[in-house]
Design a protein around this motif. Structure first.
Motif, PDB file in Angstrom:
ATOM      1  N   VAL A  73       0.865  -1.192   0.000  1.00 51.91           N
ATOM      2  CA  VAL A  73       0.000   0.000   0.000  1.00 51.91           C
ATOM      3  C   VAL A  73       0.897   1.236   0.000  1.00 51.91           C
ATOM      4  CG1 VAL A  73      -1.678   1.288   1.398  1.00 51.91           C
ATOM      5  CG2 VAL A  73      -1.856  -1.206   1.227  1.00 51.91           C
ATOM      6  N   ASP A  74       0.732   2.121  -1.000  1.00 48.87           N
ATOM      7  CA  ASP A  74       1.570   3.322  -1.067  1.00 48.87           C
ATOM      8  C   ASP A  74       1.011   4.459  -0.215  1.00 48.87           C
ATOM      9  OD1 ASP A  74       3.659   2.583  -3.017  1.00 48.87           O
ATOM     10  OD2 ASP A  74       1.937   2.285  -4.343  1.00 48.87           O
ATOM     11  N   ALA A  75      -0.318   4.529  -0.106  1.00 48.76           N
ATOM     12  CA  ALA A  75      -0.917   5.603   0.708  1.00 48.76           C
ATOM     13  C   ALA A  75      -2.295   5.156   1.179  1.00 48.76           C
ATOM     14  CB  ALA A  75      -1.042   6.888  -0.102  1.00 48.76           C
ATOM     15  N   VAL A  76      -2.672   5.708   2.336  1.00 47.95           N
ATOM     16  CA  VAL A  76      -3.963   5.372   2.945  1.00 47.95           C
ATOM     17  C   VAL A  76      -4.771   6.650   3.106  1.00 47.95           C
ATOM     18  CG1 VAL A  76      -5.065   4.496   5.056  1.00 47.95           C
ATOM     19  CG2 VAL A  76      -2.933   3.463   4.258  1.00 47.95           C
ATOM     20  N   LYS A  77      -6.078   6.546   2.906  1.00 45.22           N
ATOM     21  CA  LYS A  77      -6.979   7.657   3.224  1.00 45.22           C
ATOM     22  C   LYS A  77      -8.028   7.130   4.186  1.00 45.22           C
ATOM     23  CE  LYS A  77     -11.059   9.739   2.583  1.00 45.22           C
ATOM     24  NZ  LYS A  77     -12.449   9.377   2.329  1.00 45.22           N
ATOM     25  N   THR A  78      -8.274   7.812   5.296  1.00 42.90           N
ATOM     26  CA  THR A  78      -9.358   7.382   6.175  1.00 42.90           C
ATOM     27  C   THR A  78     -10.483   8.413   6.144  1.00 42.90           C
ATOM     28  OG1 THR A  78      -8.517   8.403   8.225  1.00 42.90           O
ATOM     29  CG2 THR A  78      -7.715   6.196   7.714  1.00 42.90           C
ATOM     30  N   GLY A  79     -11.718   7.909   6.219  1.00 40.59           N
ATOM     31  CA  GLY A  79     -12.891   8.785   6.227  1.00 40.59           C
ATOM     32  C   GLY A  79     -13.752   8.490   7.435  1.00 40.59           C
ATOM     33  N   MET A  80     -14.964   7.995   7.200  1.00 40.13           N
ATOM     34  CA  MET A  80     -15.884   7.693   8.302  1.00 40.13           C
ATOM     35  C   MET A  80     -15.368   6.488   9.098  1.00 40.13           C
ATOM     36  SD  MET A  80     -19.785   6.337   7.849  1.00 40.13           S
ATOM     37  CE  MET A  80     -20.786   5.881   9.248  1.00 40.13           C
ATOM     38  N   GLU A  84     -15.050   4.372  18.547  1.00 41.42           N
ATOM     39  CA  GLU A  84     -13.755   4.168  19.188  1.00 41.42           C
ATOM     40  C   GLU A  84     -13.154   2.790  18.885  1.00 41.42           C
ATOM     41  OE1 GLU A  84     -13.723   5.036  23.334  1.00 41.42           O
ATOM     42  OE2 GLU A  84     -11.659   4.346  23.575  1.00 41.42           O
ATOM     43  N   GLU A  85     -14.006   1.766  18.945  1.00 42.29           N
ATOM     44  CA  GLU A  85     -13.517   0.396  18.702  1.00 42.29           C
ATOM     45  C   GLU A  85     -12.866   0.282  17.326  1.00 42.29           C
ATOM     46  OE1 GLU A  85     -17.120  -1.978  19.469  1.00 42.29           O
ATOM     47  OE2 GLU A  85     -15.655  -3.608  19.822  1.00 42.29           O
ATOM     48  N   ARG A  86     -13.562   0.825  16.323  1.00 43.79           N
ATOM     49  CA  ARG A  86     -13.044   0.733  14.957  1.00 43.79           C
ATOM     50  C   ARG A  86     -11.796   1.596  14.800  1.00 43.79           C
ATOM     51  NH1 ARG A  86     -17.816  -0.568  15.594  1.00 43.79           N
ATOM     52  NH2 ARG A  86     -18.707  -2.345  14.519  1.00 43.79           N
ATOM     53  N   ILE A  87     -11.794   2.761  15.420  1.00 42.06           N
ATOM     54  CA  ILE A  87     -10.619   3.636  15.343  1.00 42.06           C
ATOM     55  C   ILE A  87      -9.384   2.900  15.896  1.00 42.06           C
ATOM     56  CG2 ILE A  87      -9.546   5.704  16.394  1.00 42.06           C
ATOM     57  CD1 ILE A  87     -12.307   7.054  16.134  1.00 42.06           C
ATOM     58  N   CYS A  88      -9.540   2.232  17.032  1.00 41.68           N
ATOM     59  CA  CYS A  88      -8.395   1.563  17.671  1.00 41.68           C
ATOM     60  C   CYS A  88      -7.821   0.472  16.766  1.00 41.68           C
ATOM     61  CB  CYS A  88      -8.791   0.977  19.022  1.00 41.68           C
ATOM     62  SG  CYS A  88      -9.070   2.262  20.236  1.00 41.68           S
ATOM     63  N   VAL A  89      -8.709  -0.349  16.205  1.00 43.80           N
ATOM     64  CA  VAL A  89      -8.278  -1.448  15.332  1.00 43.80           C
ATOM     65  C   VAL A  89      -7.559  -0.893  14.091  1.00 43.80           C
ATOM     66  CG1 VAL A  89      -9.279  -3.112  13.709  1.00 43.80           C
ATOM     67  CG2 VAL A  89      -9.993  -3.119  16.092  1.00 43.80           C
ATOM     68  N   ILE A  90      -8.105   0.168  13.541  1.00 42.14           N
ATOM     69  CA  ILE A  90      -7.551   0.748  12.312  1.00 42.14           C
ATOM     70  C   ILE A  90      -6.191   1.398  12.583  1.00 42.14           C
ATOM     71  CG2 ILE A  90      -7.930   2.654  10.660  1.00 42.14           C
ATOM     72  CD1 ILE A  90     -11.020   1.798  10.939  1.00 42.14           C
ATOM     73  N   ALA A  91      -6.107   2.173  13.655  1.00 40.89           N
ATOM     74  CA  ALA A  91      -4.831   2.845  13.976  1.00 40.89           C
ATOM     75  C   ALA A  91      -3.740   1.800  14.228  1.00 40.89           C
ATOM     76  CB  ALA A  91      -5.014   3.747  15.196  1.00 40.89           C
ATOM     77  N   GLU A  92      -4.120   0.736  14.950  1.00 39.75           N
ATOM     78  CA  GLU A  92      -3.176  -0.329  15.275  1.00 39.75           C
ATOM     79  C   GLU A  92      -2.617  -0.972  13.995  1.00 39.75           C
ATOM     80  OE1 GLU A  92      -2.333  -0.655  18.421  1.00 39.75           O
ATOM     81  OE2 GLU A  92      -0.845  -2.069  17.599  1.00 39.75           O
ATOM     82  N   VAL A 107     -14.142  12.660   9.283  1.00 36.12           N
ATOM     83  CA  VAL A 107     -15.568  12.772   8.933  1.00 36.12           C
ATOM     84  C   VAL A 107     -16.437  12.685  10.191  1.00 36.12           C
ATOM     85  CG1 VAL A 107     -17.468  11.558   7.788  1.00 36.12           C
ATOM     86  CG2 VAL A 107     -15.264  11.818   6.624  1.00 36.12           C
ATOM     87  N   MET A 108     -17.325  13.654  10.358  1.00 37.89           N
ATOM     88  CA  MET A 108     -18.220  13.631  11.522  1.00 37.89           C
ATOM     89  C   MET A 108     -19.692  13.685  11.145  1.00 37.89           C
ATOM     90  SD  MET A 108     -16.070  15.919  14.224  1.00 37.89           S
ATOM     91  CE  MET A 108     -14.356  15.510  14.548  1.00 37.89           C
ATOM     92  N   PHE A 117     -20.472   9.748  13.100  1.00 41.15           N
ATOM     93  CA  PHE A 117     -19.381   9.565  14.042  1.00 41.15           C
ATOM     94  C   PHE A 117     -19.934   9.666  15.457  1.00 41.15           C
ATOM     95  CE2 PHE A 117     -15.906  11.668  16.478  1.00 41.15           C
ATOM     96  CZ  PHE A 117     -14.932  10.706  16.319  1.00 41.15           C
ATOM     97  N   GLN A 118     -19.585   8.719  16.309  1.00 40.57           N
ATOM     98  CA  GLN A 118     -20.063   8.790  17.694  1.00 40.57           C
ATOM     99  C   GLN A 118     -19.228   9.803  18.477  1.00 40.57           C
ATOM    100  OE1 GLN A 118     -20.238   4.893  19.440  1.00 40.57           O
ATOM    101  NE2 GLN A 118     -21.926   4.259  18.105  1.00 40.57           N
ATOM    102  N   LYS A 119     -19.925  10.765  19.074  1.00 40.27           N
ATOM    103  CA  LYS A 119     -19.215  11.875  19.738  1.00 40.27           C
ATOM    104  C   LYS A 119     -18.214  11.382  20.788  1.00 40.27           C
ATOM    105  CE  LYS A 119     -21.870  16.042  19.062  1.00 40.27           C
ATOM    106  NZ  LYS A 119     -23.274  15.695  18.692  1.00 40.27           N
TER     107      LYS A 119
END
Ligand SMILES: Nc1ncnc2c1ncn2[C@@H]1O[C@H](COP(=O)(O)OP(=O)(O)O)[C@@H](O)[C@H]1O
Ligand SMILES: Cc1ncc(COP(=O)(O)O)c(N)n1
Length: 267
Positions: A73-80, A84-92, A107-108, A117-119
């Protein structure tokens, strides 16, 4: 034949104008091979988001792993990213896979008003995603939430951009679509050293569904092709402006931008 590769990690927009669909169209138009990890499926059109169905966390994890196991993968774009659960898995996984060029579009809320997006996930977004960002691409309401400050003037935008770099983003572009300055829209870019403002005539249209997704994806595609961050943003801005100038009357609400306009103009 070799080709630059970009991955979007985002939500699906059944209406085709934003989210994963906008991202993959943009990659394709810019001659980049597109891949996707879907975080949530939205039932959405140009008028409203009718419902949001998050993909189970294991499903998100397995999509990420399937790509990491096999494809460079040369570059990643994140959106929605949704919660929190999904954010943690993705960042990891971004860290584990060593994906270094990351465009984070925080994206909110959809153009049509519904929250994507959950506040309560805000602190996870700030803690885990902002420091991974080669560039963070908030619109003004998102920049206000992330920095916890009101943004009214151009100086406020610059201050907010500086604050976001202090929070760990390598660079930031605060998009001005929600706060036109007279006849112009102004995006403020900051890379920790200097500011640059991208100014364009405001296009008189309500067809702005997916502008943010498309802009962030164009930047990611340019990064995937090896361009430096400033050039990636400058060319991404030209791409999104052309797409808005030729936005499409599709649907009865906020129509989508025209991802193919760049190609049709022979650019
Ligand atoms: N009416 C418009 N005319 C010209 N450019 C626009 C217009 N609306 C948005 N843009 C541009 O589109 C991009 C996305 O901006 P914005 O609408 O603020 O973000 P988002 O889609 O994330 O809410 C920015 O580069 C912004 O300047
Ligand atoms: C799945 C998904 N992701 C992102 C957006 C935001 O796009 P925009 O604010 O440009 O309408 C959206 N409407 N749907």
């Amino acid at each position: 034949m070799n080709i630059a590769r970009a991955l979007t990690i985002a939500g699906s927009d059944s209406g085709g104008g934003a989210g994963i669909q906008a991202d993959l169209k943009t990659f394709q138009e810019l001659d980049v091979f597109g891949m996707s990890v879907i975080t949530a499926v939205t039932a959405q059109n140009t008028q409203e988001v009718k419902s949001v169905h998050p993909v189970p966390v294991e499903g998100v994890e397995e999509q990420l792993q399937a790509i990491a196991d096999d494809i460079h993968v040369d570059a990643v774009k994140t959106g929605m990213l949704y919660d929190e659960e999904r954010i943690c898995v993705i960042a990891e996984q971004i860290k584990k896979a060593g994906w270094k060029k990351v465009v984070v579009d925080p994206v909110m809320v959809a153009t049509t008003g519904m929250s994507l997006f959950q506040k309560r996930a805000l602190s996870a977004l700030i803690e885990y995603m902002v420091p991974l960002a080669t560039i963070l691409t908030p619109n003004i309401p998102e920049a206000e939430v992330l920095t916890d400050r009101k943004i009214e003037t151009l100086d406020d935008r610059k201050e907010a951009a500086r604050q976001l770099v202090d929070m760990g983003a390598k660079s930031v572009i605060i998009k001005g679509g929600h706060q036109a300055e007279g006849e112009h829209v102004i995006d403020v870019f900051y890379d920790g050293e200097s500011y640059h403002t991208f100014e364009r005539p405001r296009v008189e249209t309500t067809n702005t569904h997916g502008t943010g997704c498309t802009f962030a994806s164009a930047i990611a595609a340019n990064l995937a092709q090896g361009k430096e961050i400033f050039q990636a943003v400058e060319e991404g801005k030209a791409f999104i402006h052309t797409a808005i100038e030729h936005a499409l009357d599709v649907g009865h609400g906020h129509g989508p931008t025209n991802h193919a306009a760049w190609r049709f103009q022979g650019k």
